[in-house]
Enzyme design. Sequence first.
Site, PDB file in Angstrom:
ATOM      1  N   ILE A   1      -4.812  14.826  11.104  1.00  0.00           N
ATOM      2  CA  ILE A   1      -5.376  16.162  10.928  1.00  0.00           C
ATOM      3  C   ILE A   1      -6.648  16.009  10.090  1.00  0.00           C
ATOM      4  O   ILE A   1      -6.587  15.873   8.882  1.00  0.00           O
ATOM      5  CB  ILE A   1      -4.375  17.140  10.295  1.00  0.00           C
ATOM      6  CG1 ILE A   1      -3.642  16.516   9.109  1.00  0.00           C
ATOM      7  CG2 ILE A   1      -3.366  17.623  11.313  1.00  0.00           C
ATOM      8  CD1 ILE A   1      -2.747  17.489   8.361  1.00  0.00           C
TER       9      ILE A   1
ATOM     10  N   ASP B   1     -18.687  20.916  10.431  1.00  0.00           N
ATOM     11  CA  ASP B   1     -20.152  21.022  10.466  1.00  0.00           C
ATOM     12  C   ASP B   1     -20.628  20.835  11.897  1.00  0.00           C
ATOM     13  O   ASP B   1     -19.946  20.240  12.736  1.00  0.00           O
ATOM     14  CB  ASP B   1     -20.807  19.987   9.544  1.00  0.00           C
ATOM     15  CG  ASP B   1     -20.474  18.565   9.954  1.00  0.00           C
ATOM     16  OD1 ASP B   1     -21.250  17.980  10.715  1.00  0.00           O
ATOM     17  OD2 ASP B   1     -19.428  18.046   9.520  1.00  0.00           O
TER      18      ASP B   1
ATOM     19  N   HIS C   1       0.796  -1.225   0.000  1.00  0.00           N
ATOM     20  CA  HIS C   1       0.000   0.000   0.000  1.00  0.00           C
ATOM     21  C   HIS C   1       0.832   1.280   0.000  1.00  0.00           C
ATOM     22  O   HIS C   1       0.282   2.369  -0.184  1.00  0.00           O
ATOM     23  CB  HIS C   1      -0.929   0.010   1.223  1.00  0.00           C
ATOM     24  CG  HIS C   1      -1.700  -1.257   1.376  1.00  0.00           C
ATOM     25  ND1 HIS C   1      -1.288  -2.281   2.210  1.00  0.00           N
ATOM     26  CD2 HIS C   1      -2.843  -1.683   0.777  1.00  0.00           C
ATOM     27  CE1 HIS C   1      -2.158  -3.284   2.116  1.00  0.00           C
ATOM     28  NE2 HIS C   1      -3.107  -2.943   1.271  1.00  0.00           N
TER      29      HIS C   1
END
Length: 240
Positions: A92, A209, A7
Amino acid sequence: MKIPTPHIGAKSVDEVAKTVLMPGDPLRAKYIAETYLTDVTCFNEVRGMLGYTGYYNGKRVSVMGSGMGIPSANIYYYELFSFYDVESIIRIGTAGGMQDYIGLRDVVIATAANTSSSIVKGKFEEINFAPTPDFGLLIKAVEIAKDMGVSYHVGTVLSGDEFYGELKKETRDKLIQYGTLAGEMESAGLYMTARRLNKKALALFTISDNADSAESSKDRETSYTQMMEIALKVATQEEK
């Protein structure tokens, strides 16, 4: 396992810094590399999960996407810690505010990650293990946020497995009553993996949000500069 891993395409541990910043979105990793870092090299493009290494204020730091959700992110956390000699990962990310006093673009620093994920649940039989960050990284982030004059909050978050899951109102109300600041999808996995491998981890979030409003995907990709700068400053303090 030999490197490159399935990966991560970096052919040497030297291609990756000891501290890696990890947003979920690989385009946010690209934005950070292009905006904040100098002498940048790209060490990963496998599956579009972009990873870069460069310098911030003269200190070496890497940034790489993790994808969404604990199962995806844990692959990268584990491989970076185990095969590329990474010592610290700072997530983050974005999160949804759960307390009414938390505003859009406020920064949340996670002291622990509540979760019902099977990654945590059941691993210790009858024990509900509490995934927590590295205390040194946590203190550095708080001090930097304070010095920057950032609107920040320190406390627990909820790491959910389902973005469109339906949390029972009674459960959500209880989480809010017990002080849970925000909901996101990866930090419990990061904290668990770091504890398992005796590494360091921290999760920072910008509130994208809450109950009243939300921001666009472009906002989430590029505009959360305060969180990014806190993480970069923590990373440079870690780099010897």
